[in-house]
Design a protein around this motif. Sequence first.
Motif, PDB file in Angstrom:
ATOM      1  N   ILE A 262      14.005   4.532  12.203  1.00 20.22           N
ATOM      2  CA  ILE A 262      13.382   5.473  13.370  1.00 20.22           C
ATOM      3  C   ILE A 262      11.926   4.922  13.696  1.00 20.22           C
ATOM      4  O   ILE A 262      11.321   4.156  12.877  1.00 20.22           O
ATOM      5  N   PRO A 263      11.633   5.058  14.834  1.00 17.62           N
ATOM      6  CA  PRO A 263      10.350   4.632  15.175  1.00 17.62           C
ATOM      7  C   PRO A 263       9.189   5.322  14.502  1.00 17.62           C
ATOM      8  O   PRO A 263       9.245   6.280  14.133  1.00 17.62           O
ATOM      9  N   MET A 264       8.066   4.547  14.462  1.00 19.43           N
ATOM     10  CA  MET A 264       6.928   5.280  13.675  1.00 19.43           C
ATOM     11  C   MET A 264       6.280   6.291  14.468  1.00 19.43           C
ATOM     12  O   MET A 264       5.936   6.097  15.665  1.00 19.43           O
ATOM     13  N   GLU A 265       6.127   7.342  13.915  1.00 19.13           N
ATOM     14  CA  GLU A 265       5.641   8.449  14.786  1.00 19.13           C
ATOM     15  C   GLU A 265       4.378   8.792  13.870  1.00 19.13           C
ATOM     16  O   GLU A 265       4.795   9.561  12.875  1.00 19.13           O
ATOM     17  N   MET A 266       3.200   8.803  14.416  1.00 19.51           N
ATOM     18  CA  MET A 266       2.062   9.457  13.501  1.00 19.51           C
ATOM     19  C   MET A 266       1.526  10.680  14.143  1.00 19.51           C
ATOM     20  O   MET A 266       1.384  10.668  15.534  1.00 19.51           O
ATOM     21  N   SER A 267       1.729  11.777  13.307  1.00 17.08           N
ATOM     22  CA  SER A 267       1.340  12.974  13.816  1.00 17.08           C
ATOM     23  C   SER A 267      -0.232  13.073  14.005  1.00 17.08           C
ATOM     24  O   SER A 267      -0.864  12.067  13.744  1.00 17.08           O
ATOM     25  N   LYS A 268      -0.531  14.058  14.938  1.00 18.74           N
ATOM     26  CA  LYS A 268      -1.873  14.300  14.953  1.00 18.74           C
ATOM     27  C   LYS A 268      -2.632  14.380  13.823  1.00 18.74           C
ATOM     28  O   LYS A 268      -3.899  13.920  13.450  1.00 18.74           O
ATOM     29  N   GLY A 269      -2.106  15.288  12.915  1.00 17.31           N
ATOM     30  CA  GLY A 269      -2.440  15.035  11.378  1.00 17.31           C
ATOM     31  C   GLY A 269      -3.001  13.717  10.716  1.00 17.31           C
ATOM     32  O   GLY A 269      -3.833  13.471  10.082  1.00 17.31           O
ATOM     33  N   ASP A 270      -1.824  13.144  11.086  1.00 12.76           N
ATOM     34  CA  ASP A 270      -1.920  11.815  10.524  1.00 12.76           C
ATOM     35  C   ASP A 270      -3.130  10.944  10.959  1.00 12.76           C
ATOM     36  O   ASP A 270      -3.948  10.185  10.275  1.00 12.76           O
ATOM     37  N   TRP A 271      -3.240  10.845  12.497  1.00 11.67           N
ATOM     38  CA  TRP A 271      -4.461  10.202  13.045  1.00 11.67           C
ATOM     39  C   TRP A 271      -5.568  10.815  12.403  1.00 11.67           C
ATOM     40  O   TRP A 271      -6.796  10.124  12.176  1.00 11.67           O
ATOM     41  N   MET A 272      -5.783  11.935  12.356  1.00 14.79           N
ATOM     42  CA  MET A 272      -7.119  12.762  12.009  1.00 14.79           C
ATOM     43  C   MET A 272      -7.264  12.234  10.430  1.00 14.79           C
ATOM     44  O   MET A 272      -8.344  11.978  10.059  1.00 14.79           O
TER      45      MET A 272
END
Lengths: 300, 560
Positions: A262-272
């Motif tokens: 599945i496509p990589m999906e970085m959550s807001k939390g991951d980015w933070m």
Amino acid sequence: MNKKVLFVLIIVLFVLFNADTISAGFGISPPYVISDRLYPGAHFEQEIVLSRGDPKEDLEAKITIDAPEIEDWFDFNPGKEFLLPKGQQQVSIMVKVDVPEDADYKNYEGYIYIKTSPVEGDEKPGVSIALGARVDIDLIVTKLRIIDFKIRNLRIPDSEEAFHWWKIKLLGKIKFLMNVENIGNIETAPDRAEIEIYDLAWKNLLYQGEDNSLEKIKPFERKDIVAEFKNELKPGQYWSIVRVFKNEEEILREEKILLTIIPMEMSKGDWMIMAGIILGILIIIGIIIFIIWRRKKLKK
Amino acid sequence: MVEKIKKTIPWLLIFVLISMATGVSFNFWRPEVSAGEKEVSTSVTIENSAPSWVGVPIEDPISTAGSPTKAGSDVTFKGKANDPNDENYFLIICKTAGYTTTSDGTYPSCDGGDEDTWATSTATTDNTTSTITYTTQDGDAESNAWYAYVCDVNVGDQLCSSVSQGTGDSGSPFIVNHRPSFTIVSNTSPQNPGDSVTWNTTSSESDIEGGSDTVKLMICKDDSGITNDECNSGISNTWCTSTYSGSDASCAYSIPIPTDDESSPYAAYAYIVDNHYFAAAGVQASSSPYIVNNVAPVISSVKLNGDENINLIEGNTTSTQITGIISDNNGDADIITATAKAYRSGVGAGACTSQNDNQCYYNISCSLETADADTSRNATCTVSIWYHADPTGDLTPWSAETWLATLEGEDNNAATGSDEIGYPVEMIPMSALDVSNEDIGYGTLGVGEKRDVNVTSTIFATGNCALDTNLSGTDMTGAAGTIAAAEQKYATTSGEYDTTGTALSTGAVEFELELAKTTDHASTSTDDIYWGLNIPLGKPSGAYSGLNTFGAVIDELIWP
């Protein structure tokens, strides 16, 4: 005279007609505890399922053992006496066997009896009928060391594609899960797991890898273990062939599994989190530079 | 006299002519220089001069092997002349060297006439550029030399310049590019998703100037045409393109997965161009649609009861599931139904063709996950296993066997695929029983009285094993005393108390009932046990109650 009268009067009245049947059928599966590969000090467990097709009322279950040599090897979860609740068709008990360190190498036999009875206060007049079952015990304590497994429930959960950011490429992982039951009697693990990944047309082998660092499992235990492989695939579906090896070349299980990236999906939390890590690194670098500058200034 | 005069006239004329010739020869009419004033007339004759080139004639635009003129397009020649007499001039472009002037100052011609002429201009003002064109023809040679002249419009003395072929790329010859030949297009469909469909053509190029020309094939999704060597709308409108090749260009398109077969044939149009982007004649833009095969579903990850052994429910059915993944390279919407079957391994999938609750659960319907435009749908097939399904664990006749399941998926073209589970499971033996009546009704007895062994209790085999039974009982207790359990007797046949049966024990004792395994839940396997009772002397009257336990014991092998 009184004795005669009394004798005549001693008419035993059994009001046994219509005594209620407390049963509605009862069974156990399996009706045995068998192992041919125990060893001194071994811990072995087996589930026995108590079953009632029509559990209209609560029943008490009581376990007794008729195995004089080995009676104290046994323990039961949830105990030797427990409730079979109304409405519950199956109740599992775990028979635990702890073989003493000084046990002789030989065959041990006996029986476990499981009896049901109405809960206290529910007794009814007459000869009631209770149901039970017998569990045959057949245990062998052996010097043989056996390596054997059952591999169940092979699966590959959906995996995220590898993470690409600027020139940074962090490979993702393909996790191959298997439920392994060590039915041998030494702690060990499958030798290795292999995977081959093909396109959906089975035309191109896209990846081939192996994991030979699988987690070891104690004798008679069962648990999920994970084999991990590199994931350089783009989002989409692929065919895979997974193999689990017992020895170098003996295949325990082989199965084709459809896997999905599945496509990589970085959550807001991951980015933070990532931003926090970068900020932290910058602060540390800044502090180091400041300390160096400060020391040079003091030397002058 | 008249006659004499007539004869004299020719001689007179001859004399006059000789005199005039003599006068001319000796310049009798030259004006004489005179020292005094004297009117003298002057005269001069200026000869016509040929025009000359200003620069060289050119092709504009140039027509070279690298940049040829497409057949049907114009070659434009330009030239500029300076005529010493300031006369207008003609520009003529000949196929071979040589020209012919006219005496009246009109169009000069090439030596071979019109057949030898590429182009001729109209009269052009001196010192201005003359532009003329030649419309190339399919029948023209590829390389075409030309010879240019400029000729004045002088009447009576029309003169032309020297020949010029220009210089460099803009000079002779001009090059005509011919259309590629394109006569046949075909493709290799039908193909499966994931395979390639190849379009083949019969196409070629005849032009060789500057190296042989090449051809390129474009297969476009519609017939809106091409620009240069791409389909209009670019790659999104293109199935495939070839590289440039000498002849018979072909290209291949890999049919993606999933591709719906129901939507095929897929429109495709073939275009050929040469390496100068000159479109082919012939079957250019002809339709060559491709067809995608229907492919059968593929089944994977089939599991019976989640790869777990099956523990049945006594006297009832046990709901379990066969799960799996059905994939179809025509897309998951192609998958329309799934069925499954579960069976004992000794029976096998091939023999499991009708329902048998002991060993074969057949034609189990499945629910499918909603299609979501990928290739697969999860299937879940729920089946109720009867309590008497053949066991495969230890101590059973089928201990060497297992239970298997096969999942079959079907697509909308009735193509099917199937697969069997990877992990066989055990049908765990269940020793289970039920007792019908319920009670052991000895009725009312007097002290010292015996009830013959004829009170019946019926045992039902409600598991999947043949049974013996363990029997035990408590002492019967009443308000004023007890009756020992051993006063009860049991047997498989009825009879008198004193001569029939076995005394009941408080400890479990195995009773060889030999109750057959149930094979039909509509007719459960049963056996009767007969009970009798002795009331010992000295027992107080009253009601006594006790509890007899029937224990299920798996029968020794071999079962029926």
